[in-house]
Design a protein around this motif. Sequence first.
Motif, PDB file in Angstrom:
ATOM      1  N   LEU A  18       0.835  -1.209   0.000  1.00  0.00           N
ATOM      2  CA  LEU A  18       0.000   0.000   0.000  1.00  0.00           C
ATOM      3  C   LEU A  18       0.868   1.257   0.000  1.00  0.00           C
ATOM      4  CD1 LEU A  18      -2.892  -0.844   2.487  1.00  0.00           C
ATOM      5  CD2 LEU A  18      -3.076  -0.463   0.028  1.00  0.00           C
ATOM      6  N   ASN A  19       1.951   1.229   0.775  1.00  0.00           N
ATOM      7  CA  ASN A  19       2.849   2.380   0.838  1.00  0.00           C
ATOM      8  C   ASN A  19       3.569   2.622  -0.479  1.00  0.00           C
ATOM      9  OD1 ASN A  19       2.224   3.014   3.477  1.00  0.00           O
ATOM     10  ND2 ASN A  19       3.853   1.765   4.325  1.00  0.00           N
ATOM     11  N   SER A  20       3.762   1.590  -1.275  1.00  0.00           N
ATOM     12  CA  SER A  20       4.511   1.745  -2.521  1.00  0.00           C
ATOM     13  C   SER A  20       3.622   2.092  -3.718  1.00  0.00           C
ATOM     14  CB  SER A  20       5.310   0.473  -2.826  1.00  0.00           C
ATOM     15  OG  SER A  20       4.440  -0.588  -3.146  1.00  0.00           O
ATOM     16  N   ILE A  21       2.304   1.944  -3.580  1.00  0.00           N
ATOM     17  CA  ILE A  21       1.384   2.267  -4.680  1.00  0.00           C
ATOM     18  C   ILE A  21       1.068   3.751  -4.619  1.00  0.00           C
ATOM     19  CG2 ILE A  21      -0.902   1.866  -5.666  1.00  0.00           C
ATOM     20  CD1 ILE A  21      -0.804  -0.968  -4.484  1.00  0.00           C
ATOM     21  N   GLY A  22       1.300   4.456  -5.714  1.00  0.00           N
ATOM     22  CA  GLY A  22       1.099   5.895  -5.737  1.00  0.00           C
ATOM     23  C   GLY A  22      -0.328   6.313  -6.022  1.00  0.00           C
ATOM     24  N   ASP A  23      -1.024   5.594  -6.862  1.00  0.00           N
ATOM     25  CA  ASP A  23      -2.366   5.979  -7.290  1.00  0.00           C
ATOM     26  C   ASP A  23      -3.422   5.460  -6.315  1.00  0.00           C
ATOM     27  OD1 ASP A  23      -4.307   7.038  -9.094  1.00  0.00           O
ATOM     28  OD2 ASP A  23      -4.638   5.010  -9.876  1.00  0.00           O
ATOM     29  N   GLU A  24      -4.323   6.336  -5.899  1.00  0.00           N
ATOM     30  CA  GLU A  24      -5.352   5.963  -4.927  1.00  0.00           C
ATOM     31  C   GLU A  24      -6.282   4.881  -5.468  1.00  0.00           C
ATOM     32  OE1 GLU A  24      -8.859   8.058  -2.290  1.00  0.00           O
ATOM     33  OE2 GLU A  24      -7.210   9.271  -3.029  1.00  0.00           O
TER      34      GLU A  24
END
Length: 135
Positions: A18-24
Amino acid sequence: MCITRSQILEWNEIIQQLNSIGDEKERELYLQDKVEDTDLFLSALKKVNKSKLVKSKNKKTTEKRNSHFTQKMVIDLFNEYTLDDIIAEYSKQELSDMYSIFYSVKPLTSFDKAKIVQMIHQYIYKMNRAGVLLG
């Protein structure tokens, strides 16, 4: 009830991803795929008060490590192998040592292995590009 080690590792993996995914939108899709009740999961995470957590009994020793990597070794490594191969082969500590060779500081603790490798790759790419331009 006892939360098992494997469950803790699953939580850790989900949180790191979750911390590494940029797009909501991508985060929402990832959560829907990995968690049965996303609202409950997010609510539980929000309730954690880090200042109230019990400190680990395992004392971390801060010893000065000498890196066995040289700048030439790291450049050769990145020229020879793909980024995925490097991520799979080396530990985060070894990658941090490589990062320190180029940037003269440790990477941020929030950086995962992929981010460290990408930063080193970009640095080497820029050095090579500057060398070509200056000819």
